[in-house]
Write an enzyme that holds these catalytic residues in place. Sequence first.
Site, PDB file in Angstrom:
ATOM      1  N   THR A  39     -13.526   4.851  -4.568  1.00  0.00           N
ATOM      2  CA  THR A  39     -13.158   3.667  -3.791  1.00  0.00           C
ATOM      3  C   THR A  39     -13.685   3.789  -2.358  1.00  0.00           C
ATOM      4  O   THR A  39     -14.210   2.821  -1.795  1.00  0.00           O
ATOM      5  CB  THR A  39     -11.627   3.481  -3.774  1.00  0.00           C
ATOM      6  N   HIS A  42     -17.305   3.075  -2.473  1.00  0.00           N
ATOM      7  CA  HIS A  42     -17.629   1.643  -2.588  1.00  0.00           C
ATOM      8  C   HIS A  42     -17.361   0.901  -1.276  1.00  0.00           C
ATOM      9  O   HIS A  42     -18.079  -0.025  -0.920  1.00  0.00           O
ATOM     10  CB  HIS A  42     -16.847   1.015  -3.743  1.00  0.00           C
ATOM     11  N   CYS A  91       9.612  -8.534  -3.775  1.00  0.00           N
ATOM     12  CA  CYS A  91       9.032  -9.464  -4.754  1.00  0.00           C
ATOM     13  C   CYS A  91       9.549  -9.114  -6.156  1.00  0.00           C
ATOM     14  O   CYS A  91      10.103  -8.039  -6.385  1.00  0.00           O
ATOM     15  CB  CYS A  91       7.505  -9.439  -4.691  1.00  0.00           C
ATOM     16  N   CYS A 102       2.746  -5.435  -6.850  1.00  0.00           N
ATOM     17  CA  CYS A 102       3.447  -6.080  -5.723  1.00  0.00           C
ATOM     18  C   CYS A 102       2.675  -7.287  -5.182  1.00  0.00           C
ATOM     19  O   CYS A 102       1.472  -7.240  -4.983  1.00  0.00           O
ATOM     20  CB  CYS A 102       3.646  -5.046  -4.606  1.00  0.00           C
TER      21      CYS A 102
HETATM   22 ZN   LIG Z   1      -8.677   7.038  -5.343  1.00  0.00          ZN
HETATM   23 ZN   LIG Z   2       6.518  -6.291  -3.882  1.00  0.00          ZN
END
Ligand SMILES: [Zn+2]
Ligand SMILES: [Zn+2]
Length: 344
Positions: A39, A42, A91, A102
């Site tokens: 990640t 990227h 939430c 979430c």
């Molecule tokens: Zn990671």
């Molecule tokens: Zn949440």
Amino acid sequence: MRTATLTDVGEITVQEQNRPEPNDDEVLVEVGACSVCMTDYHMYHGTFAVETPMVPGHESSGTVAAVGDDVSEFDIGDRVAINPTIPCHTCSYCKRGETHLCENNTVLGGAGETILDGAFAEYIRVPITNVEDIGDLSFDHAALAEPLACCVHGVNQVDLEQGDSVAIIGAGPIGLMLLQTFRNRGAGPIVVSEPDDKRRELAADLGADAVVNPDNVDPVEAIRDAAGGNVAVGVEAIGLVPTIEQANEVTAKGGTTLIFGVPDQDATMEINPFDIYFHEIDYRGTYSLTTEDFERAVTMLEQDRIDADAMITEHISLEDLPTAFERMGDADGLKKIVEPGATE
Ligand SMILES: [Zn+2]
Ligand SMILES: [Zn+2]
């Protein structure tokens, strides 16, 4: 404090910033280790777009250096692993325990809708809900709690019985951790397909019952030969359509194809609905981790259920990040650990 700040696509600047103050319900952690993830790669290359400047790094651990006014659970000097996924707890997903989904998706340094500064820095502010005590577990191992928690989450997405066969396409750090996690759950045989010699050999060392080299043989046929037919769970740990199709081709009737690798956001693939209907083959996604997965991952590391040392190939400083990304592009080595306190 020093941070490795992403200042533009392809540009990491090591800079001096003010050391943050923890809010009332936060701790300030002096980062001991932060492992580098695809990640981060990227984000650096712009293939996961983020607003700059920002500090990446979401697989970290360290020592509590300051506590907010309302914090009684942690003291200065406590050693902790940092869960980067911050749930809102209000939430409906959070209330159901699906904190990874979430509605107010907020992440420290990782992929999320709202991204706060991460752990490629000497210090990071963390809500107390997101630190996990690690006792005397090493910072290196504790930094792997986040990717391991993603693997725990992935395995939990599948209806797995002991003795179920599994194929894993791709033996990068994640494929190798998935292999160990599936083994812990009693899966077998487990067949791993990986073109890189070192990674394939390591997969065999870490408990794959068979390994195949997709550069030399048809991986679909080779997986079937090794597993005695199609497998209950076909896992793709790369993020490419052709390998997702392979994972699906080797999935047995009634089985599951698990999409673990992160596909391109615009990628599309053809699905034959008759196959899904007639063979009852499921596609499952798995994204990130829950608070529960993170706690379990720390426990697994503390109990040595994962060979963490085998996952780590180098230690680097903040300044080394650009060259580390280059090596990741060449699939050179496995997990690279940034030690923000170290200098070149
Ligand atoms: Zn990671
Ligand atoms: Zn949440």
